[in-house]
Design a protein around this motif. Structure first.
Motif, PDB file in Angstrom:
ATOM      1  N   PRO A  62       1.045  -1.190   0.048  1.00 42.90           N
ATOM      2  CA  PRO A  62       0.071  -0.004   0.004  1.00 42.90           C
ATOM      3  C   PRO A  62       0.732   1.358  -0.046  1.00 42.90           C
ATOM      4  O   PRO A  62       0.451   2.288  -0.531  1.00 42.90           O
ATOM      5  CB  PRO A  62      -0.686  -0.091   1.198  1.00 42.90           C
ATOM      6  N   VAL A  63       2.021   1.180   0.441  1.00 41.65           N
ATOM      7  CA  VAL A  63       2.761   2.435   0.569  1.00 41.65           C
ATOM      8  C   VAL A  63       3.262   2.663  -0.650  1.00 41.65           C
ATOM      9  O   VAL A  63       3.387   3.864  -1.314  1.00 41.65           O
ATOM     10  CB  VAL A  63       4.107   2.195   1.470  1.00 41.65           C
ATOM     11  N   PHE A  64       3.786   1.477  -1.670  1.00 40.23           N
ATOM     12  CA  PHE A  64       4.229   1.836  -2.980  1.00 40.23           C
ATOM     13  C   PHE A  64       2.995   2.506  -3.801  1.00 40.23           C
ATOM     14  O   PHE A  64       3.142   3.367  -4.481  1.00 40.23           O
ATOM     15  CB  PHE A  64       4.440   0.648  -3.746  1.00 40.23           C
ATOM     16  N   THR A  65       1.693   1.940  -3.679  1.00 35.30           N
ATOM     17  CA  THR A  65       0.506   2.266  -4.477  1.00 35.30           C
ATOM     18  C   THR A  65       0.187   3.803  -4.038  1.00 35.30           C
ATOM     19  O   THR A  65      -0.328   4.539  -4.797  1.00 35.30           O
ATOM     20  CB  THR A  65      -0.367   1.366  -4.465  1.00 35.30           C
ATOM     21  N   LEU A  98      -3.037  -3.602  -6.138  1.00 36.29           N
ATOM     22  CA  LEU A  98      -2.613  -3.688  -7.459  1.00 36.29           C
ATOM     23  C   LEU A  98      -3.779  -3.307  -8.641  1.00 36.29           C
ATOM     24  O   LEU A  98      -3.490  -2.647  -9.489  1.00 36.29           O
ATOM     25  CB  LEU A  98      -2.107  -5.225  -7.928  1.00 36.29           C
ATOM     26  N   LEU A  99      -4.615  -4.055  -8.485  1.00 37.26           N
ATOM     27  CA  LEU A  99      -5.888  -3.871  -9.236  1.00 37.26           C
ATOM     28  C   LEU A  99      -6.167  -2.437  -9.323  1.00 37.26           C
ATOM     29  O   LEU A  99      -6.545  -1.729 -10.202  1.00 37.26           O
ATOM     30  CB  LEU A  99      -7.020  -4.679  -8.954  1.00 37.26           C
ATOM     31  N   GLU A 100      -6.354  -1.798  -8.098  1.00 36.31           N
ATOM     32  CA  GLU A 100      -6.812  -0.382  -7.989  1.00 36.31           C
ATOM     33  C   GLU A 100      -5.854   0.285  -9.023  1.00 36.31           C
ATOM     34  O   GLU A 100      -6.134   1.191  -9.687  1.00 36.31           O
ATOM     35  CB  GLU A 100      -7.006   0.002  -6.659  1.00 36.31           C
ATOM     36  N   LEU A 101      -4.529   0.179  -8.905  1.00 38.64           N
ATOM     37  CA  LEU A 101      -3.468   0.880  -9.415  1.00 38.64           C
ATOM     38  C   LEU A 101      -3.652   0.531 -10.910  1.00 38.64           C
ATOM     39  O   LEU A 101      -3.524   1.646 -11.674  1.00 38.64           O
ATOM     40  CB  LEU A 101      -2.075   0.356  -9.036  1.00 38.64           C
ATOM     41  N   ALA A 102      -3.767  -0.671 -11.194  1.00 38.91           N
ATOM     42  CA  ALA A 102      -3.946  -0.690 -12.836  1.00 38.91           C
ATOM     43  C   ALA A 102      -5.006  -0.120 -13.354  1.00 38.91           C
ATOM     44  O   ALA A 102      -4.923   0.600 -14.594  1.00 38.91           O
ATOM     45  CB  ALA A 102      -4.109  -2.369 -12.831  1.00 38.91           C
ATOM     46  N   GLY A 103      -6.268  -0.033 -12.583  1.00 39.17           N
ATOM     47  CA  GLY A 103      -7.245   0.760 -13.234  1.00 39.17           C
ATOM     48  C   GLY A 103      -6.986   2.189 -13.331  1.00 39.17           C
ATOM     49  O   GLY A 103      -7.291   2.575 -14.361  1.00 39.17           O
ATOM     50  N   GLY A 120      -6.899 -12.075 -14.610  1.00 34.16           N
ATOM     51  CA  GLY A 120      -6.858 -13.288 -13.855  1.00 34.16           C
ATOM     52  C   GLY A 120      -7.259 -12.879 -12.426  1.00 34.16           C
ATOM     53  O   GLY A 120      -8.029 -13.663 -11.548  1.00 34.16           O
ATOM     54  N   LYS A 121      -6.510 -12.246 -11.822  1.00 33.31           N
ATOM     55  CA  LYS A 121      -6.588 -11.440 -10.565  1.00 33.31           C
ATOM     56  C   LYS A 121      -8.165 -10.886 -10.338  1.00 33.31           C
ATOM     57  O   LYS A 121      -8.768 -11.336  -9.356  1.00 33.31           O
ATOM     58  CB  LYS A 121      -5.662 -10.551 -10.049  1.00 33.31           C
ATOM     59  N   GLY A 122      -8.447 -10.458 -11.109  1.00 39.32           N
ATOM     60  CA  GLY A 122      -9.968  -9.546 -11.122  1.00 39.32           C
ATOM     61  C   GLY A 122     -11.113 -10.778 -11.309  1.00 39.32           C
ATOM     62  O   GLY A 122     -12.047 -10.576 -10.476  1.00 39.32           O
ATOM     63  N   LEU A 123     -10.736 -11.708 -12.281  1.00 39.57           N
ATOM     64  CA  LEU A 123     -11.603 -12.758 -12.091  1.00 39.57           C
ATOM     65  C   LEU A 123     -11.883 -13.645 -10.839  1.00 39.57           C
ATOM     66  O   LEU A 123     -13.026 -13.737 -10.284  1.00 39.57           O
ATOM     67  CB  LEU A 123     -11.236 -13.691 -13.528  1.00 39.57           C
ATOM     68  N   THR A 124     -10.689 -13.815 -10.115  1.00 43.25           N
ATOM     69  CA  THR A 124     -10.771 -14.625  -8.802  1.00 43.25           C
ATOM     70  C   THR A 124     -11.389 -13.881  -7.912  1.00 43.25           C
ATOM     71  O   THR A 124     -12.192 -14.129  -6.846  1.00 43.25           O
ATOM     72  CB  THR A 124      -9.230 -14.620  -8.403  1.00 43.25           C
ATOM     73  N   LEU A 127     -11.290  -3.439 -12.100  1.00 42.99           N
ATOM     74  CA  LEU A 127     -11.014  -4.191 -13.196  1.00 42.99           C
ATOM     75  C   LEU A 127     -11.874  -3.492 -14.563  1.00 42.99           C
ATOM     76  O   LEU A 127     -11.316  -3.672 -15.549  1.00 42.99           O
ATOM     77  CB  LEU A 127     -11.446  -5.570 -12.743  1.00 42.99           C
ATOM     78  N   ALA A 128     -12.960  -2.997 -14.082  1.00 47.22           N
ATOM     79  CA  ALA A 128     -13.824  -2.398 -15.391  1.00 47.22           C
ATOM     80  C   ALA A 128     -13.104  -1.304 -15.809  1.00 47.22           C
ATOM     81  O   ALA A 128     -12.806  -1.119 -17.173  1.00 47.22           O
ATOM     82  CB  ALA A 128     -15.098  -1.971 -14.619  1.00 47.22           C
ATOM     83  N   LYS A 129     -12.310  -0.380 -14.888  1.00 51.39           N
ATOM     84  CA  LYS A 129     -11.479   0.712 -15.718  1.00 51.39           C
ATOM     85  C   LYS A 129     -10.485   0.307 -16.645  1.00 51.39           C
ATOM     86  O   LYS A 129     -10.266   0.760 -17.631  1.00 51.39           O
ATOM     87  CB  LYS A 129     -10.952   1.682 -14.572  1.00 51.39           C
ATOM     88  N   MET A 130      -9.957  -0.800 -15.614  1.00 51.52           N
ATOM     89  CA  MET A 130      -8.751  -1.627 -16.689  1.00 51.52           C
ATOM     90  C   MET A 130      -9.123  -1.977 -17.984  1.00 51.52           C
ATOM     91  O   MET A 130      -8.533  -1.863 -19.041  1.00 51.52           O
ATOM     92  CB  MET A 130      -8.056  -2.524 -15.937  1.00 51.52           C
ATOM     93  N   LEU A 131     -10.168  -2.665 -17.991  1.00 52.13           N
ATOM     94  CA  LEU A 131     -10.657  -3.175 -19.343  1.00 52.13           C
ATOM     95  C   LEU A 131     -11.221  -2.041 -20.555  1.00 52.13           C
ATOM     96  O   LEU A 131     -10.723  -2.216 -21.243  1.00 52.13           O
ATOM     97  CB  LEU A 131     -11.997  -4.309 -18.832  1.00 52.13           C
ATOM     98  N   VAL A 132     -11.971  -1.099 -19.706  1.00 46.36           N
ATOM     99  CA  VAL A 132     -12.499  -0.232 -20.625  1.00 46.36           C
ATOM    100  C   VAL A 132     -11.387   0.673 -21.113  1.00 46.36           C
ATOM    101  O   VAL A 132     -11.594   1.035 -22.401  1.00 46.36           O
ATOM    102  CB  VAL A 132     -13.611   0.880 -19.887  1.00 46.36           C
TER     103      VAL A 132
END
Length: 1920
Positions: free
Chosen positions: A210-213, A244-249, A287-291, A330-335
């Motif tokens: 969390p510190v990194f992100t 990580l997912l939040e950062l990716a989005g 894959g992480k998002g799907l899980t 995940l939605a943000k990342m996909l769109v």
């Protein structure tokens, strides 16, 4: 309050950042607010001058470090921001920097800091998804100082950890970092990495993520992203996954324009395979998002991941909390990764045929977009979980995912339509992508629309709303189908409510021809169908029906168009565009063309249909109003405490109906309005229903609001006549003063009064015509209504009328401006304007502003009604002692009338500055000019000129009212009228409330307006940047803007003499003996204290006096309740003078014996103690230097004129600041002594001693030593027989001594508050050669040879820090000298410790049996910490004494005594860290001797606390400090062949503690230990095997340390290496392989049952399985794969062993878990091969049966990572299994096949279908006796299963090839089982999943096929 104009402002792609036009844009956006206001507002210059004043006051506060006063000015600044004036960029940037620096001040109380963080965020004003107000070029923030304090909160030092309860600073600071990260210089990312990476270890990685992100800036992501991805691949943790997912989005959205974005070529992320991601990263993230959807797969319904379980071991990291929506990320990342980046896929079914056995692979991507293709696979693989029959905990996650997808997509589409969009055209969304996107989401949304839980249903409907905006042609026909069918069925209420809420969501698309030109004709039929939904027996349905009617009607005019001729052209330009945008790839259709099965009508035909349909409006409106009136008739009787109608549900239903009728009346055409008015009038004049009085009054109000003149003219004469008639005949003549059931004979009076309230509540000007009649009526009502119901109704009538006359409020909230509404052309063609949206500048807001005539009317009411009523009250006050029931009733009635008048006039005049008789400013330490005042802005008060005679009269009336109320309160308080007076006093309390608070605007009112506006705005928004909205929303916005200005006058009010007098009375009433009065007065006071300056300080002396001796218990209770209020407690604790009073008053409460008072006193005292924080006093008396902050303030000054700085004020403040600080510190010592004095009195009750201890403990200050008596007092009570006192006193001593330690070791105050102090023996050891350093850890430490102890190795996992903290050993003559200020306290402690057998007493108390139930005795951490503290402070002085005491305890058979001994010993061990060597040697010699004798005696119930004692000593300590203990453990015999399992596990467990505790230092012994463990994997005892597998896990885990020589090497490895963190290194592979090679032979040698569990094979197998199992549930699950993957074939073989349930259960579980954990990409192929070859080559059908479900889980989890060749192997093996000998395997294969086909193999359907059909046709079943019968039956069954699998793979649609299959299957429906059962099951499943859409689906089958389908369901008909 967010608003439409706060969105990003227009800029061109290459515009310079500091373009002055940007601020102009701000002004133009803001100008629309000013234009809409009903009066001229301040100019920008005037407001900036006000801002300057505020900042000038803040400047003074900061210079003198007066943070409490600064916080009050923060509030005023927030008020200024609420006015929404634009702030020039430089000022905004410097203010942000100012608050950032304030947040970084060390030693500030968390509450103050939280306030600053709120302001920092408020001024930054960055909302997600909109352009930032400040760009990085405008503001740069330093990250290092923030990291410095984050580090302190992340790793609090030893004894401070106990203070962490309830401390939330770490989350607040990380929140600040997240907000600030865009402004951290990107050039410093390498520095950040260099600071963070050495601190990452196996233990800290989860908490560091969390510190990194939070810290890394969102640009230049190539510098850090590969490293973060490498970490998240290595760690099994939900925390990491979420972040990580939040950062990716966020990054996908930030860099949607790639290097063309605002970060430029250098800072922008380059687009790669899919968006900014490479294919491998993309598959991993998705894959992480799907899980994270947590969808159950296969037979196992458990969670699909072990990550959350693994996080439970990371308690430290779990303190960092943040609500993250993984679905949104995940939605943000996909769109935001969608673009045309590959070949488009052709039609999904027609795939070229290939050879018989080879199935074709798909080519291309959906709409040519890889991201969209991924989405398609995600949705198809989870599709079946959207169906209501298959819902579960995961439904909300899935449906919210759809909602986020749709809203992100709409947002991106709209962003790309803006002129300033920077995304390159090639990367933008295309119409083909848009259509495909809608088509993908359509089915799941339509399924989820009928979800069982309201949240999922809401998400699905929100999704449908967005999709209908994107592609109405694809969505709306489907929805309307469902709408009609759902509204026509009567018996399925759930469907009806779902359909109504869905219609509510899409109402605007339905009514606006610009959005979808085929919708309008459906409106009237749907409205007609929704009327039956209004049903009192079903409140939910009624609310939904109302919702739909409101949503539709608010955008239209309800008027008949069929009689007018249209003047519109057949084609208007605007509409032409709309048709074309249905899809750029579709040519516009010629008029009347048929498309599919719905005829597309021309524009003219559509409009004709719409115009004809509007003829039905008249009937609809009439039936709607009749329905509403019928509902009113059936309401329950009014009654209860507040005369509510029925319960909460009925009230809510009525509110919803009122809102609906309101909107309907507003939008009626004139003709229909007259119709409704007549209908309502006829009903109102012929009925009077006691149960619908309020409801009917509201209905009339809705009519009056729209056309007040007509409504008044119609109702007023009749109602006045009725009222007069009723009063004449004695209505409301029964005198009552409290609420009770209405008298039936009063019904007609109340009915007509309610109608009057409705009529007179709107249209001020219209009432003027009837002024005299209304005044006469009011006088009559005030005089004659004597029942409570009657006079309170009169009061409401007065309030409504006055508000109507004197208020400023917007009117005419129709959907178009009034000028347009009245335009004849609009009347003829209003359907073309339905659903119209406006820009803010086009809305004409009409206001009601009081006219002089209306003001005169108000004056008349005050003179003719208010004055006589008040006269009457005054007369009655003369005789309060002689009152009878009549007098009491008169008092209540007349006072009620006066109160109602003033509650209706909150804005009649603007208060002038008051004379404040008691400003309560302490001249020695406070300055009157720094007391906050309200923000003086124009706010549309009716009278503002004090010279105006009307103004003077109104003020005189109001002051007289206040004065009379004040006298009434005093008189009634003196009187002993007892309970009879309660109603009168309650009336007085409410009148005080009205006098003090009915002015301008209150907080609750403004909050509900804000909320209401935000909801209305967001309902119509498609994306956050939308500038257009409905007219009503802009009206609400204007009202909120006006009310915010009023609210400014309600805040920070001054107190006049009358206000003070009323406050006094109010607080006296709060201490009343009567509970009702007390509660009411307290509620009013708590409210008042939030508005009047220093009101709390004014009443505190009264409250403290009420707690002293000689007071009535009820008075005490009242005072305690008031003091117990959080705000008041906080104020008293922060006050220089009253703080001490508060503690002492509470401690003196013990004189009252009443239990309820005592309970209350202890509750309040506990609240006070928990409210205190050690920083509180330091915040108020702050002495640290604030250089950086002063620099920022100086830089902010340059933005204003030099005159901003008030030097005189500053000098005065500086002079008083020193006095304030010294007073605070002197007061502190006196306060401690006063509390102590009360506590040590002999008569003080033990409960109060405990409270005193809690107070004293909480008051201990880090920077000041307490008086010596305090320590003495704590120690005396540390041996109290009362456990709660004892533990509080022990904790207090620990706290006190840790403060002494901190002060002694700190070189400066700043070090003290930043926790950066260091021990005299501490030194930094430079690490130049890591391997030499690790070697040196083995050497002995000698005091002479510069040896060093290294307690914590918290670096070196990835990178070594440049140095590490170590301690020199204490020499034999080392003596710790503590600070001089605390010497007397320490002497007092040591004297008491060493006399009177102190430790003996303590040991006796600790050795008692615990009071808590439950037999388990565990080591108590607090006790260990206490002894550790004493050992540290007094070293060897206490050693002999303690050893003497614990000698007998250690061998005592009583486990509680033995526990006490262990606690003493563990404390001594931990505390002897810096003892001189002779003393510590003595301790260890003694300890080892005793351990030798104790260890054999340990029993299972005493073992746990010895484990804790040993573990505590080994963790975070250099083992060389306790070398004797380590040697002793290593010398324990590890016997694996003993007779007693406990004896063996005792040694083994202790050895394990050492292995776990030593971590890295255990490595030299690791290989030998692992060999030993593997050799004993076959132990006969289950317990020992469990230890073996646990230690294998621990040792393998501790071996993992992928250290890099430099940061560059680490970053390069993460960027380029396949396995940067060395997860694939299997160090002990040889040992594992050797065991695996023995297993086949051992399997043959297994013993027969029942001794099978003793077989070597079973024992070794279970140990290995447990090892994998434990590892898979840990944070380092990825490390087990190199070992587990080669074991898989053997594990699969274990799963078939029926005779060993343990092996079978464990092996199946391990297979499932291995499939569920995120498998590293490199192993996906191997795992898949293992499954496939096991299924193919196995001779046992059981293996196939167990492997197939695990294969499904694995396939689903790794959907994106499995190669095309892997998929075809799976298909091949499934087809083989379909023909398996065993029927269970065949059925399982069929299930798996349907899933695989659905997820990823749709292109193989046709070849598969042909293959199965050929097989079915080829096989003819011979007779049962025929030898080939079994073979033929099996082959036929396999083909039938294959066809059924294909049908089941499309559960919610009917594909073109399906109907034909029914005839094939029906022919076999009567074949012998299992064929017939398979077909029947398939048919019933088909029926279940197609139920919702069957009315449409059945059209795809011809008659024969439908017959075949029913044959499949039931077999052949008996009569056939």
């Amino acid at each position: 309050m967010a608003s439409l104009s706060t969105t990003s402002l227009a800029d061109t792609p290459n515009m310079d950042v500091d373009d002055p036009s940007e601020l102009d844009n701000d002004y133009t956006a803001f100008q629309s607010y000013l234009d809409a206001a009903p009066y001229p507002c301040e100019s920008q210059q005037e407001m900036l001058a006000k801002l300057e004043q505020i900042i000038s006051k803040m400047h003074v506060c900061i210079n003198v470090k007066n943070w409490t006063v600064l916080s009050t000015w923060d509030g005023v600044l927030e008020c200024w921001l609420l006015m929404r004036y634009p702030i020039p960029k430089p000022i905004r940037a410097k203010l942000v920097r100012l608050y950032y620096e304030l947040i970084l001040l060390p030693g500030i109380e968390a509450r103050t800091c939280r306030n600053w963080i709120h302001m920092f965020n408020r001024i930054l004003a960055n909302k997600s998804s909109t352009r930032r107000k400040l760009q990085p070029a405008d503001l740069q923030l330093p990250w290092q100082p923030l990291w410095r304090i984050v580090k302190k909160e992340l790793w609090p030092s030893g004894r401070k950890r106990s203070d962490l309860g309830g401390r939330n600073m770490i989350n607040l600071l990380l929140f600040t970092a997240e907000r600030a990260k865009p402004y951290f210089p990107a050039s410093e990312i390498p520095e950040m990495l260099a600071a963070f990476m050495p601190l990452v270890t196996r233990h800290t990685i989860v908490g560091m993520f969390p510190v990194f992100t939070s810290f890394f800036p969102p640009t230049h992501i190539h510098l850090y992203l590969p490293t973060l991805l490498a970490f998240s691949r290595a760690i099994n943790s939900t925390v990491v996954d979420e972040r990580l997912l939040e950062l990716a989005g966020e990054l996908s959205e930030e860099h949607v324009s790639g290097s063309a974005g605002p970060a430029g070529e250098e800072g922008g992320a380059k687009w790669k395979d899919i968006g900014i991601w490479s294919e491998a990263d993309w598959n991993f993230l998705v894959g992480k998002g799907l899980t994270s959807m947590e969808v159950p797969v296969g037979t196992n319904r458990n969670a699909s991941t072990t990550a959350s379980h693994a996080d439970q071991h990371q308690k430290w990291a779990l303190r960092i909390k943040k609500t993250i929506s993984r679905q949104q990320a995940l939605a943000k990342m996909l769109v935001y990764s969608m673009a045309v980046d590959g070949p488009a896929r052709t039609s999904s079914t027609a795939t070229p045929r290939s050879a018989e056995h080879q199935l074709a692979q798909p080519t291309g991507f959906v709409a040519g977009s890889k991201a969209l293709d991924t989405l398609d696979r995600l949705i198809t693989s989870t599709e079946s979980f959207f169906h209501p029959s298959n819902s579960g905990a995961y439904t909300i996650a899935l449906t919210s995912f759809l909602q986020y997808l749709a809203s992100s997509f709409c947002q991106r589409i709209r962003e790309e339509e803006q002129a300033q969009c920077r995304t390159p055209v090639a990367q933008r969304l295309t119409p083909a992508i848009r259509r495909a996107f809608v088509a993908i989401l359509r089915t799941p949304s339509l399924l989820a629309m009928f979800s069982k839980d309201p949240v999922s249903m809401g998400c699905a409907q929100s999704t449908l709303r967005s999709l209908a905006m994107l592609e109405p042609g694809l969505i709306m026909p489907e929805l309307l189908d469902r709408a009609y069918s759902g509204l026509e069925v009567v018996n399925e209420t759930h469907r009806t409510t779902a359909v109504l809420t869905m219609l509510n969501a899409i109402a605007r698309t339905l009514v606006s021809e610009k959005l979808w030109f085929e919708g309008q004709k459906h409106l009237v039929p749907l409205l007609e169908l929704s009327i039956p939904g209004i049903d009192l027996n079903d409140p939910v349905k009624t609310t939904c029906a109302n919702g739909f009617i409101v949503a539709a009607v608010q955008h239209i005019r309800i008027g008949d168009l069929s009689t007018h001729a249209s003047a519109l052209p057949a084609y208007d330009e605007e509409m032409m565009d709309v048709v074309a945008t249905d899809g750029d790839d579709v040519a516009p259709f010629p008029t009347g063309t048929e498309l599919g099965d719905t005829p597309v009508l021309s524009r003219e035909e559509e409009r004709t249909l719409v115009r004809d349909s509007t003829a039905g409006f008249a009937d609809w409106v009439t039936s709607l109003f009749r329905r509403v009136l019928a509902l009113y008739e059936n309401l329950p009787e009014e009654g209860g405490r507040n005369n509510k109608t029925g319960g909460k549900t009925e009230e809510n239903t009525l509110t919803a109906i009122k809102a609906m009728v309101d909107i309907v009346c507003l939008h009626l055409s004139d003709h229909l309005f007259d119709l409704v008015l007549r209908l309502v009038y006829d009903y109102g004049t012929t009925n009077a229903k006691s149960n619908a009085v309020r409801a009917f009054g509201q209905l009339v109000g809705c009519l009056a609001r729209v056309r007040p003149e007509e409504t008044l003219a119609k109702f007023l004469p009749h109602c006045i006549a009725q009222v007069e008639e009723e009063l004449k005949h004695g209505a409301s003549s029964v005198r009552t003063t409290s609420q009770n059931a209405a008298v039936p004979s009063d019904t007609t009076l109340h009915w007509n009064m309610a109608i009057l309230r409705g009529c007179l509540g709107y249209g001020g000007a219209a009432v003027l015509k009837h002024k005299e009649r209304v005044l006469e009526l009011l006088s009559l009502l005030v005089e004659k209504t004597k029942g409570e119901r009657g006079y309170s109704g009169t009061g409401r009538l007065l309030s409504r009328l006055l508000h109507n006359l004197a208020g400023t409020y917007p009117i005419n909230s129709r959907f178009v401006n009034t000028a347009e509404w009245q335009d004849p052309a609009f009347e003829k063609d209003h359907n073309a304007q339905w659903g119209r949206f406006y820009q803010a500048k086009d809305v004409v807001v009409e206001w009601h502003i009081p006219s002089p005539e209306e003001i005169d009317f108000v004056m008349d009411i005050l003179n003719r009604i208010g004055k006589p009523a008040l006269d009457r009250v005054e007369q009655l006050l003369e005789t309060t002692t002689k009152w009878d029931g009549v007098d009491r009733n008169d008092f209540c009635r007349y006072l009620h009338a006066c109160r109602s008048i003033w509650s209706g006039l909150p804005t009649i005049y603007q208060e002038q500055a008051k004379v404040v008789p008691e400003p309560l400013v302490r001249q020695d330490v406070e300055i009157a000019e720094l007391v906050v005042s309200h923000l003086d802005v124009r706010a549309g008060f009716t009278l503002t000129d004090p010279e105006d005679p009307r103004y003077q009269k109104v003020v005189a009336h109001r002051l007289r009212f206040g004065d009379v109320v004040n006298r009434a309160a005093f008189a009634l308080r003196q009187n002993t009228g007892g309970e009879d007076h309660i109603d009168a006093v309650m009336g007085v309390v409410r009148s005080i409330d009205v006098f003090l608070l009915s002015y301008a605007m209150t907080r609750t009112a403004i909050e509900s307006l804000h909320k209401n506006y935000t909801q209305a705005r967001d309902v119509n928004r498609v994306w956050p940047g939308q500038k257009e909205n409905s007219r009503l929303v802009f009206l609400k916005r204007a009202q909120v803007f006006h009310c915010n200005r009023l609210y400014m006058h309600g805040l920070y009010r001054q107190r006049s003499a009358l206000d003070d007098s009323l406050l006094k009375e109010l607080i006296e009433l709060s201490l009343s003996p009567y509970t009702r009065i007390r509660k009411q007065a307290q509620a009013v006071f708590h409210n008042v204290s939030g508005y009047y300056l220093r009101s709390t300080r004014f009443v505190l002396p009264t409250l403290f006096a009420a707690l002293s001796k000689g007071n009535d218990p009820d008075r005490m209770k009242g005072a305690l309740y008031v003091l117990g209020n959080k705000g008041i407690t906080g104020y008293a604790l922060g006050d220089l003078v009253y703080q001490e009073h508060l503690y002492l008053s509470l401690l003196e409460c013990q004189h009252e014996e009443k239990p309820s008072v005592q309970k209350l006193a202890s509750t309040v005292s506990n609240d006070v103690a928990t409210y205190l924080r050690e920083e509180s006093a330091h915040t108020e008396a702050y002495t640290l230097e604030i250089g950086r902050l002063l620099d920022v303030v100086a830089s902010l000054e340059t933005e204003f004129l030099p005159s901003m700085i008030n030097h005189k004020l500053l000098d005065e403040a500086v002079a008083k600041s020193g006095v304030r600080i010294s007073r605070r510190n002197e007061g502190y010592t006196n306060m401690l002594l006063s509390i102590l004095e009360v506590a040590v009195r002999p008569k003080t009750h033990w409960r109060y001693v405990q409270i005193a201890i809690r107070f004293l403990s909480a008051l201990l200050r880090r920077e000041i030593a307490p008086p010596p008596g305090v320590a003495q007092f704590f120690l005396e009570h540390s041996t109290s027989p009362q456990p709660s006192i004892r533990s509080s006193a022990q904790l207090a001593i620990v706290r006190l001594t840790s403060h002494i330690k901190m002060r002694t070791h700190s070189k400066s105050a700043k070090e003290l508050w930043l926790d950066e102090w260091s021990h005299p023996l501490e030194k930094r050891i430079p690490i130049t050669n890591p391997s030499a350093f690790t070697q040196s850890l083995e050497n002995n430490v000698d005091a002479t040879e510069h040896g060093v102890y290294i307690d914590k190795i918290n670096t070196g996992f990835l990178l070594w820090a440049s140095s590490i903290k170590g301690y020199s050993p204490a020499g034999s003559d080392f003596v710790m000298s503590w600070e001089p200020a605390s010497q007397s306290s320490l002497r007092a402690l040591s004297d008491s410790l060493l006399k009177d057998n102190y430790f003996q007493k303590l040991a006796t108390l600790w050795g008692q049996e615990s009071g808590k139930s439950g037999g388990n005795a565990e080591l108590r951490g607090d006790n260990v910490a206490y002894i550790k503290t004493l050992a540290k402070m007094f070293e060897h002085q206490v050693l002999d004494e303690i050893l003497k005491v614990i000698d007998p305890l250690l061998s005592d058979p009583d486990k509680f005594k033995q526990r006490a001994g262990a606690e003493f010993l563990a404390g001594l061990w931990r505390g002897s860290k810096h003892w001189p060597s002779p003393v510590s040697e003595k301790l260890w010699t003694w300890s080892i001797e005793h351990l030798n004798s104790v260890f054999p005696q340990i029993k299972p119930d005493t073992f746990p606390f010895w484990q804790s004692a040993i573990a505590a000593q080994i963790s975070d300590r250099d083992p060389r400090r306790s070398q004797p203990l380590v040697d002793w453990i290593l010398a324990l015999p590890l016997d694996f062949t003993g007779d007693s399992a406990f004896a063996m596990s005792k040694s083994l467990y202790t050895f394990g503690l050492l292995a776990d505790g030593l971590g890295v230092r255990f490595r030299p012994r690791a290989d030998k230990t692992v060999a030993l463990l593997f050799d004993n994997a076959n132990n006969g005892y289950n317990e020992i095997r469990a230890h073996v597998s646990a230690y294998l896990h621990i040792i393998v885990r501790d071996q993992w340390s992928p250290t890099f020589p430099s940061l560059a090497a680490l970053l390069e490895a993460c960027d380029t290496s396949e396995d940067p963190l060395g997860l694939r290194v299997a160090k002990y592979n040889d040992q594992v392989n050797e065991i695996m090679s023995r297993l086949p032979k051992l399997k043959e040698e297994r013993l027969p049952p029942p001794r099978v569990s003793q077989s070597e094979y079973d024992k070794i197998g279970l140990t290995l399985l447990q090892w994998i199992w434990i590892s898979a549930y840990s944070s380092h699950a990825a490390m087990i794969f190199p070992y587990a993957v080669p074991m898989m074939p053997e594990i699969l073989r274990m799963s078939e062993l029926n005779d060993s349930s343990d092996l079978q259960v464990y092996s199946s579980a391990v297979l499932y878990v291995l499939s569920a954990v995120a498998v590293p990409d490199v192993y996906v192929q191997d795992v898949l091969n293992n499954f496939v070859s096991a299924i193919k080559s196995s001779t046992s059908w059981r293996i196939r049966l167990h492997a197939l479900p695990a294969l499904v889980v694995f396939f689903y989890r790794n959907l994106l990572s499995i190669s095309a060749e892997g998929v075809s192997r799976v298909m091949d093996v499934l087809l083989e299994c379909l023909a398996d000998e065993n029927v269970e395997v065949r059925q399982m294969a069929s299930k798996v096949l349907s899933g695989v086909v659905r997820c990823s193999q749709r292109q193989s359907i046709v070849p598969l279908k042909n293959r199965f059909l050929a097989l079915v046709r080829r096989i003819v079943l011979p007779g049962r006796r025929d030898p080939t019968y079994a073979e033929a039956l099996r082959s036929l069954h396999s083909a039938i299963l294959g066809l059924c699998a294909l049908i089941e793979s499309f559960p919610y649609s009917v594909e073109p090839w399906m109907p034909a299959l029914t005839e094939v299957l029906a022919a076999h429906a009567t074949d012998p089982p299992p064929i017939s059962t398979t077909i029947r099951n398939c048919a019933s499943e088909f029926k279940k999943t197609h139920q919702d859409t069957w009315h449409k689906d059945q059209l795809l089958f011809d008659e024969d096929q439908l017959q075949s389908l029913s044959t499949m369901l039931v077999g052949t008909s008996y009569y056939a």
